[in-house]
Design an enzyme around this catalytic site. Structure first.
Site, PDB file in Angstrom:
ATOM      1  N   CYS A   2      14.684  37.208 -14.325  1.00  0.00           N
ATOM      2  CA  CYS A   2      14.898  36.141 -13.345  1.00  0.00           C
ATOM      3  C   CYS A   2      13.591  35.746 -12.656  1.00  0.00           C
ATOM      4  O   CYS A   2      12.667  36.554 -12.562  1.00  0.00           O
ATOM      5  CB  CYS A   2      15.878  36.604 -12.284  1.00  0.00           C
ATOM      6  SG  CYS A   2      17.408  37.235 -12.957  1.00  0.00           S
ATOM      7  N   ARG A  28       9.802  33.460 -18.343  1.00  0.00           N
ATOM      8  CA  ARG A  28      10.301  34.814 -18.090  1.00  0.00           C
ATOM      9  C   ARG A  28      11.634  35.078 -18.784  1.00  0.00           C
ATOM     10  O   ARG A  28      12.037  36.223 -18.911  1.00  0.00           O
ATOM     11  CB  ARG A  28      10.476  35.021 -16.585  1.00  0.00           C
ATOM     12  CG  ARG A  28       9.183  35.075 -15.823  1.00  0.00           C
ATOM     13  CD  ARG A  28       9.404  35.048 -14.343  1.00  0.00           C
ATOM     14  NE  ARG A  28       9.999  36.259 -13.821  1.00  0.00           N
ATOM     15  CZ  ARG A  28       9.335  37.225 -13.201  1.00  0.00           C
ATOM     16  NH1 ARG A  28       8.038  37.105 -13.028  1.00  0.00           N
ATOM     17  NH2 ARG A  28       9.936  38.290 -12.744  1.00  0.00           N
ATOM     18  N   TRP A  76      18.607  35.334 -15.384  1.00  0.00           N
ATOM     19  CA  TRP A  76      18.871  35.982 -16.678  1.00  0.00           C
ATOM     20  C   TRP A  76      20.060  36.897 -16.432  1.00  0.00           C
ATOM     21  O   TRP A  76      19.961  37.861 -15.658  1.00  0.00           O
ATOM     22  CB  TRP A  76      17.641  36.772 -17.118  1.00  0.00           C
ATOM     23  CG  TRP A  76      17.719  37.302 -18.512  1.00  0.00           C
ATOM     24  CD1 TRP A  76      17.388  36.650 -19.666  1.00  0.00           C
ATOM     25  CD2 TRP A  76      18.142  38.621 -18.909  1.00  0.00           C
ATOM     26  NE1 TRP A  76      17.582  37.468 -20.751  1.00  0.00           N
ATOM     27  CE2 TRP A  76      18.043  38.685 -20.321  1.00  0.00           C
ATOM     28  CE3 TRP A  76      18.595  39.741 -18.225  1.00  0.00           C
ATOM     29  CZ2 TRP A  76      18.374  39.818 -21.049  1.00  0.00           C
ATOM     30  CZ3 TRP A  76      18.932  40.879 -18.955  1.00  0.00           C
ATOM     31  CH2 TRP A  76      18.813  40.910 -20.352  1.00  0.00           C
ATOM     32  N   ASN A 100      16.232  38.825  -7.514  1.00  0.00           N
ATOM     33  CA  ASN A 100      15.873  39.435  -8.807  1.00  0.00           C
ATOM     34  C   ASN A 100      16.141  40.925  -8.693  1.00  0.00           C
ATOM     35  O   ASN A 100      15.887  41.514  -7.636  1.00  0.00           O
ATOM     36  CB  ASN A 100      14.380  39.262  -9.114  1.00  0.00           C
ATOM     37  CG  ASN A 100      14.041  37.859  -9.519  1.00  0.00           C
ATOM     38  OD1 ASN A 100      14.905  36.988  -9.582  1.00  0.00           O
ATOM     39  ND2 ASN A 100      12.758  37.632  -9.781  1.00  0.00           N
ATOM     40  N   GLY A 101      16.587  41.540  -9.775  1.00  0.00           N
ATOM     41  CA  GLY A 101      16.802  42.989  -9.758  1.00  0.00           C
ATOM     42  C   GLY A 101      18.283  43.312  -9.767  1.00  0.00           C
ATOM     43  O   GLY A 101      19.115  42.479 -10.138  1.00  0.00           O
ATOM     44  N   GLU A 461       5.543  45.587 -35.851  1.00  0.00           N
ATOM     45  CA  GLU A 461       5.314  44.400 -35.018  1.00  0.00           C
ATOM     46  C   GLU A 461       5.799  43.145 -35.753  1.00  0.00           C
ATOM     47  O   GLU A 461       6.430  42.263 -35.165  1.00  0.00           O
ATOM     48  CB  GLU A 461       3.810  44.314 -34.668  1.00  0.00           C
ATOM     49  CG  GLU A 461       3.293  42.987 -34.162  1.00  0.00           C
ATOM     50  CD  GLU A 461       3.796  42.590 -32.775  1.00  0.00           C
ATOM     51  OE1 GLU A 461       4.595  43.327 -32.181  1.00  0.00           O
ATOM     52  OE2 GLU A 461       3.382  41.510 -32.309  1.00  0.00           O
ATOM     53  N   LYS A 465       8.859  40.675 -34.441  1.00  0.00           N
ATOM     54  CA  LYS A 465       8.658  39.248 -34.208  1.00  0.00           C
ATOM     55  C   LYS A 465       9.707  38.421 -34.947  1.00  0.00           C
ATOM     56  O   LYS A 465      10.191  37.418 -34.449  1.00  0.00           O
ATOM     57  CB  LYS A 465       7.245  38.821 -34.657  1.00  0.00           C
ATOM     58  CG  LYS A 465       6.142  39.279 -33.729  1.00  0.00           C
ATOM     59  CD  LYS A 465       6.181  38.538 -32.405  1.00  0.00           C
ATOM     60  CE  LYS A 465       5.187  39.088 -31.414  1.00  0.00           C
ATOM     61  NZ  LYS A 465       5.595  40.346 -30.764  1.00  0.00           N
ATOM     62  N   GLU A 468      13.093  38.846 -33.036  1.00  0.00           N
ATOM     63  CA  GLU A 468      13.232  38.159 -31.753  1.00  0.00           C
ATOM     64  C   GLU A 468      13.171  36.643 -31.882  1.00  0.00           C
ATOM     65  O   GLU A 468      13.785  35.936 -31.092  1.00  0.00           O
ATOM     66  CB  GLU A 468      12.246  38.687 -30.700  1.00  0.00           C
ATOM     67  CG  GLU A 468      10.788  38.465 -30.936  1.00  0.00           C
ATOM     68  CD  GLU A 468       9.950  39.007 -29.763  1.00  0.00           C
ATOM     69  OE1 GLU A 468       8.790  39.350 -30.013  1.00  0.00           O
ATOM     70  OE2 GLU A 468      10.438  39.077 -28.620  1.00  0.00           O
ATOM     71  N   HIS A 484      13.321  56.801 -49.092  1.00  0.00           N
ATOM     72  CA  HIS A 484      14.126  57.847 -48.446  1.00  0.00           C
ATOM     73  C   HIS A 484      15.361  57.239 -47.802  1.00  0.00           C
ATOM     74  O   HIS A 484      15.863  57.765 -46.814  1.00  0.00           O
ATOM     75  CB  HIS A 484      13.277  58.616 -47.432  1.00  0.00           C
ATOM     76  CG  HIS A 484      12.150  59.362 -48.079  1.00  0.00           C
ATOM     77  ND1 HIS A 484      12.339  60.544 -48.748  1.00  0.00           N
ATOM     78  CD2 HIS A 484      10.832  59.059 -48.202  1.00  0.00           C
ATOM     79  CE1 HIS A 484      11.171  60.955 -49.251  1.00  0.00           C
ATOM     80  NE2 HIS A 484      10.252  60.059 -48.933  1.00  0.00           N
ATOM     81  N   LYS A 588      10.697  37.559 -20.786  1.00  0.00           N
ATOM     82  CA  LYS A 588       9.294  37.913 -20.943  1.00  0.00           C
ATOM     83  C   LYS A 588       8.967  39.181 -20.183  1.00  0.00           C
ATOM     84  O   LYS A 588       8.157  39.992 -20.597  1.00  0.00           O
ATOM     85  CB  LYS A 588       8.437  36.741 -20.430  1.00  0.00           C
ATOM     86  CG  LYS A 588       6.937  36.948 -20.567  1.00  0.00           C
ATOM     87  CD  LYS A 588       6.504  36.779 -21.998  1.00  0.00           C
ATOM     88  CE  LYS A 588       5.027  37.000 -22.197  1.00  0.00           C
ATOM     89  NZ  LYS A 588       4.739  37.373 -23.596  1.00  0.00           N
TER      90      LYS A 588
HETATM   91  C1  AGP Z   1       7.273  41.222 -27.639  1.00  0.00           C
HETATM   92  O1  AGP Z   1       7.177  40.141 -28.489  1.00  0.00           O
HETATM   93  C2  AGP Z   1       8.496  41.337 -26.869  1.00  0.00           C
HETATM   94  N1  AGP Z   1       8.892  40.147 -26.241  1.00  0.00           N
HETATM   95  C3  AGP Z   1       8.726  42.621 -26.096  1.00  0.00           C
HETATM   96  O2  AGP Z   1       8.953  43.606 -27.052  1.00  0.00           O
HETATM   97  C4  AGP Z   1       7.648  43.108 -25.109  1.00  0.00           C
HETATM   98  O3  AGP Z   1       6.505  43.499 -25.791  1.00  0.00           O
HETATM   99  C5  AGP Z   1       8.231  44.281 -24.297  1.00  0.00           C
HETATM  100  O4  AGP Z   1       9.318  43.815 -23.545  1.00  0.00           O
HETATM  101  C6  AGP Z   1       7.231  44.946 -23.390  1.00  0.00           C
HETATM  102  O5  AGP Z   1       6.758  44.077 -22.429  1.00  0.00           O
HETATM  103  P1  AGP Z   1       5.455  44.395 -21.575  1.00  0.00           P
HETATM  104  O6  AGP Z   1       4.318  44.462 -22.512  1.00  0.00           O
HETATM  105  O7  AGP Z   1       5.349  43.260 -20.614  1.00  0.00           O
HETATM  106  O8  AGP Z   1       5.704  45.705 -20.897  1.00  0.00           O
END
Ligand code: AGP
Length: 593
Positions: A2, A28, A76, A100-101, A461, A465, A468, A484, A588
């Site tokens: 949020c 965010r 969010w 927020n929170g 990684e 990507k 997501e 395996h 984010k």
């Molecule tokens: C990465 O593409 C993601 N959106 C996510 O995994 C991100 O790296 C993770 O939430 C950690 O965030 P931070 O680096 O802000 O702690």
């Protein structure tokens, strides 16, 4: 997650500030948005809408709002679905709040308030805050006292901002656990409280980050003043620093999306990290390293493990923060604990760091956002200088994190930054080739990314990507691990992205690739120019999809591969018609557990 913005001003067009800040907070992650303001007749008004901030903007632009005091929020969803009813601000008897929170004791508070005759319209924990403040005002308190009393009754993590229609010259905020930043406009005519400095880009040149338990009260008389009270409610001054987020950072600069812009910055970022890197840990005593992070930041740690163990011969453990926290880890004062986070606000990483600090071990935060919670609380801070990253998928920050970790343990003069730069630039200049391959993999029902050594974390990684951004099931595996278990999934519908640069593991990864080909799996091979001479010999005349990257020395090679897998994920998502910058369900900055 949020986002919060609020303003108390002498100008009466604050809705423009609220909306522009909400647009800057979009990165965010959110699913609804809203504003509340006290209008010229001292009446509290509220507008909320589900979906993009643009929906809210369309309504606001038609209203010609006159107001000096307002709050805004991007939500969010946590407690309750993404509906207008659940969207913030929440209001009660002239009080409006954004939050927020998570309020952990909201059920008890709600029960109590229901018993006192209140009715709730949303499913959120946040609505209880507005009711509580209104209740405390009703008991005869002024707004500020009622706010303080209410905050004292809350358990959980939060950043809360409140306004009250009967006191239209007061703006209040409080924070525990969730970030909060305040700032004055350069003409001193507007005061802002927000959840991050990006919201205030172009509004406040200087900002102050609040500390845990702080409360801020801004008042408008013949001028704007504000005071910050610490957790003991003593008046304190917090550092005023220049707002590191410029409006340029939060614009696309001609690119179609923020993510594409940020991938195209990867070579520049690598150079900037290298040129600015002057940290050294020679004075710190440790005989092992423990790296703790989430998501892409965790993968940066995994990649660094290969380098640190090879170059510095120091044992490294890498852990996911949420697991570390809850498994009663055996801590050691002989370990150096490094916490990696782009946002510097990931709650699991932050709490893991607090656990380690409490134990008394040395903590290093590797963060991209200046003034973030991790940066403020760590013993030692390394800034990754990637610049503001707006796309929810982390790209240039990953380059900055990995290179920073490398520079921390390697001798700077042994890192050939020109080679890193030029190889990334080669990939960027050939971006259309990645687009071409993305067309082919985009309809695959599932994907594997495989690699050995440093290419294993890169495979992880790459798969993250794809997940997501394309919403396609994708897994990263060490090449040698495929047989395996996962090989059972392979058939003609499954694409495997095999990462096999011409390095010491090349032949091994190619033979794992052959095992997949033998089971009719489709392959996209990401390799390097030098491999061309051997591919026929190793794979026969099989017609493979290949992407050739420039060869680099073993330390520099991973960087252009990272750029390659970022481009591949970008185009795959774009061709599926997804919102690349704001993938569904994601935030984010992950500020809840
Ligand atoms: C990465 O593409 C993601 N959106 C996510 O995994 C991100 O790296 C993770 O939430 C950690 O965030 P931070 O680096 O802000 O702690």
């Amino acid at each position: 997650m949020c986002g919060i913005i609020s303003v108390l001003s002498f100008k009466n067009k604050i809705s423009e500030d609220l909306i522009s800040a909400l647009e800057r907070l979009e990165y965010r992650g959110y699913d609804s948005a809203g504003i509340a303001y006290v209008d010229e007749s001292s009446k509290l008004e509220r507008i909320r809408s589900v979906g993009r901030v643009q929906n809210l903007k369309d309504i606001v632009e038609n209203l010609n709002i006159g107001s000096n005091l307002g709050i805004g929020h991007t939500r969010w969803a946590t407690h309750g679905k993404a509906t207008e009813r659940n969207a913030h601000p929440h209001i009660c008897n002239g009080v409006a709040i954004v939050h927020n929170g998570i309020i952990e004791n909201y059920q008890a508070l709600k029960k109590d308030l229901l018993n006192k005759g209140d009715e709730f319209e949303s499913e959120t924990d946040s609505e209880a805050i507005a009711k509580l403040i209104a209740y405390n005002i009703n008991r005869g308190n002024g707004f500020v006292e009622a706010f303080k009393e209410s905050i004292a009754q809350l358990v959980g993590t939060f950043a809360i901002v409140a306004i009250y229609e009967k006191e239209p010259n007061v703006l209040l905020g409080a924070k525990i656990g969730s970030p909060m930043v305040v700032g004055l406009s350069s003409d001193k005519n507007s005061f802002y409280i927000a959840s991050d400095a990006a919201a205030l880009a172009s509004l406040a040149e200087d900002v102050s980050y609040l500390e845990e338990g702080d409360l801020v009260a801004a008042t408008k008389t013949d001028k704007l003043t504000y005071e910050i009270l610490d957790s003991n409610r003593k008046k304190v001054l917090r550092n005023v620093i220049s707002n590191a987020t410029s409006i340029n950072d939060v614009s696309k600069n001609g690119y179609e999306t923020f993510m594409l812009k940020e991938i195209f910055e990867e070579a520049i970022v690598a150079r900037r990290v290298y040129d600015n890197f002057s940290y050294n840990i020679n004075d710190l005593k440790f005989d092992g390293v423990s790296i703790i992070a989430c998501g892409t930041s965790y993968y940066a740690g995994l990649l660094a493990k290969y380098w640190i163990e090879e170059i510095a011969k120091i044992h490294v453990d890498v852990e996911i923060a949420s697991e570390f926290r809850y498994r009663n880890p055996v801590l050691s004062r002989n370990l150096l604990y490094i916490f990696i986070s782009q946002s510097g606000e990931t709650i699991d990483t932050l709490y893991a760091m607090r656990l380690v600090k409490e134990f008394g071990s040395q903590t290093v935060a590797l963060v991209n956002v200046e003034g973030s919670s991790l940066a403020r609380e760590a013993d030692f801070v390394i800034k990754t200088v990637a610049g503001t990253e707006v796309g929810v998928a982390s790209t240039k920050a990953f380059i900055a994190q990995t290179l920073s970790l490398l520079l921390l343990f390697a001798d700077k003069k042994n890192i050939d930054i020109s080679q890193i730069e030029s190889s990334i630039n080669f990939v960027l200049n050939n971006h259309y080739k990645f687009a071409h391959e993305a067309e082919k993999i985009k309809d695959s029902k599932s994907l594997f990314y495989i690699g050995r050594g440093v290419n294993y974390p890169i495979a992880l990684e790459g798969a993250l990507k794809i997940k997501e951004l394309s919403y396609t099931s994708a897994e990263g595996y060490p090449s040698g691990e495929i047989k395996h278990g996962p090989i059972a999934i392979i058939d003609e519908n499954v694409y495997t992205v095999s990462i096999a640069p011409f390095d010491k593991n090349f032949e091994k990864t190619i033979s794992n690739t052959q095992e997949i080909l033998a089971r009719n799996g489709k392959i996209l091979l990401i390799t390097t120019e030098k491999a061309k001479a051997y591919l026929n010999e190793l794979l026969g005349d099989k017609n493979l999809d290949c992407l050739f990257l420039p060869d680099a020395n073993s330390i520099c090679q991973p960087f252009c591969i990272i750029t390659a897998i970022h481009l591949l994920a970008y185009y795959t998502s774009k061709f599926k018609g997804h919102d690349v910058d704001k993938p569904r369900n994601l935030a984010k900055s992950v500020t809840v557990e």
